[in-house]
Write a protein that holds these residues in place. Sequence first.
Motif, short mmCIF file in Angstrom:
data_model
loop_
_atom_site.label_atom_id
_atom_site.label_comp_id
_atom_site.label_asym_id
_atom_site.label_seq_id
_atom_site.Cartn_x
_atom_site.Cartn_y
_atom_site.Cartn_z
N MET A 1 99.48 51.18 56.88
CA MET A 1 99.66 49.76 56.60
C MET A 1 99.40 49.46 55.12
O MET A 1 100.17 48.75 54.46
CB MET A 1 98.73 48.93 57.48
N ILE A 2 98.32 50.02 54.57
CA ILE A 2 97.97 49.78 53.17
C ILE A 2 99.07 50.30 52.24
O ILE A 2 99.49 49.63 51.30
CB ILE A 2 96.61 50.43 52.85
N VAL A 3 99.54 51.52 52.51
CA VAL A 3 100.57 52.12 51.67
C VAL A 3 101.86 51.31 51.73
O VAL A 3 102.52 51.08 50.70
CB VAL A 3 100.81 53.58 52.07
N GLU A 4 102.23 50.83 52.91
CA GLU A 4 103.48 50.08 53.04
C GLU A 4 103.39 48.73 52.34
O GLU A 4 104.38 48.25 51.78
CB GLU A 4 103.83 49.90 54.51
N ILE A 5 102.22 48.10 52.36
CA ILE A 5 102.08 46.82 51.66
C ILE A 5 102.09 47.02 50.15
O ILE A 5 102.77 46.30 49.42
CB ILE A 5 100.78 46.11 52.10
#
Length: 652
Positions: free
Chosen positions: A305-309
């Motif tokens: 989630m962090i990487v995609e944001i």
Amino acid sequence: MAAKNASKIVDYISGLEVNATPEEIQAVQVFSKQLVEDYGYPKSQITTHPQHRVKASPSDKRGRYPVDIAVFRDSKKLDEQLYIVVECKKKDRRDGRSQLEDYLRLSRASLGVWFNGSARLFLQKREIAGQVSFQVIPNIPKFGQRIEDIGCFKRRDLRKTHNLKAIFKSIRNHLAANSIGATRDEVLAQQLINLIFCKLYDEKYTPPDSIVEFRAGAGEPSHEVENRILDLFEKVRDSETDIFETDDRITLDTQSIVYVVGELQNYALMSCDRDVIADAFETFIGHALKGAQGQFFTPRNVVRMIVEIIDPDVQDKIVDPACGSGGFLIEGLKHVWNKLDHRQNTLGWNDTTVEREKIGVATNNFRGIDKDYFLSKVAKAYMTLVGDGTTGIFCEDSLEKPQSWSEEAQSKIKLNSFDILITNPPFGSKIPVTGDSKLRQFDLGFKWKKRTDHRKWEKTSILKEKEEPQVLFIERCLSLLKDGGKMAMVLPDGILGNQTQTYIRQYLRDKGQVYAIVKLPFETFCPNVTIHTSVLFFKKRLSGAEEDVFISINEHCGHNKKGRPTDRDDVPNVVKYFRREASDELNFYLSGNMLENNFVAKRYLQKYVDAVEQVQNSGFPIVSLGAYILMHIGGCANRSLSPFCTATLHAS
């Protein structure tokens, strides 16, 4: 497997509703799923409920002994076609092998499995001159294999698994109980990691149509398996001299090596969704060690989630100054590689060009630091086997003066040079940072006080005696970013909302803008630790208009407080809300000028925003609760403040 009510579950094989006993949940359902997903057996050839029964004698019409899991040679499921018998126990049980052997003697089955949810044993029945004996074998055949084919398959036959955690648990429990000469978790972890890298190396350098080296066949002499694996490790060690020392060895006893190889040989670890190294480390290193060092690994769904944001691009320079085993870097690398694959499709690049670009990105754009020698070594090795990116991983203390790092680290990790920073730094009062020279580097290493007008905080000349690492990591992370760079940090909620730490949030806002706050579920780091955490997304800039801030409040993370998987997971949906593809009362955008020096996501729920606006429009004077108390304790004559006003302030 889906729950119907508190005492019933739906059986994975039959679809029937069955009692939710510990044995059923921890063993029967788990191994049933492995039989289908990992071994490839069709459900039509497996019986769980109603249970198949083994006859005690030829005259036994009904069948006296119920089998937990029965695997047949075809879908007719006749007694004479029984192939594998699986005896299941709950996790605190160690008995049952003799019972399994009895079932094998009384039936036509030639293979048996004992499984208690965390350890397993594979048996082959042999009949010679009327005498029945049982031999432990490395594994059972996959669907379509013969017993003599176990371990003798081509690299392209390896299968991806979603059950890696359970496999590592089985290995850990077996080694702890049976390994000779190595019983401490740290030693066992190092040995398992060595074997995992042998497996990864073998997958990477074995052609698809060639037989793998990392294998253990049924009936193969144990010393032959051991020698093959030791030779494989020499290749790993000699080819990766910046990772492995010349005196590194595989020191497990022969039978333990055979066991581990048998457990892992069916799977394509390079294709697994999970960071296999982090999984192994979490399984082998206990809570006490990780807690003492602040090493709480970020679950993969949160990392993704962090990487995609934060969405790193192909040309971005990316760093994790507390990289651990490399989870954020690996996921970031996959994200960037997906963009390169898209370029291949649109620009028509050939496979060789794309591979060269991928290796270049891993080598030149990704950097990591961790002060734990073992973890940095793991991250180096994993980045090498995945993408030839080890030259960017360093064993250093990120909070030390950069001038004290090695020359290579200084040359490849410079302040004010990174586009993207993603990290979950160690945090906690039990691991404080001390030492004048170390603290003096940081503005946040000094004490701060409120100015006389009480509107802002200012740094004093008084150096703190100690500080929690997460506070100093905030400043170090900012110093690594170039202007315009973005970072995402996992932080405890206390630092985001405690009144005594308001100066830290003021410091952040003076350096740029918070553009997203994602509240993580309370169970995120369970069962290792229970703590309220959030992910703070920040853009470093010296000027510019306030942008909208994304707020996300999540309640479910895919596992419960005991770390057991659940069906509810809010985390994967956060990206959809961030991209404005959807919104609800727990995922929304807030005008940037409404963000105060308080970064607790729940503070910005509409009901609290409405309460603050109501107070602001009430006409009453507004003061902090602390100031109000001081006025009354100090005998201040001004007692005209409205009780409604102070109560509302207290609530908000």
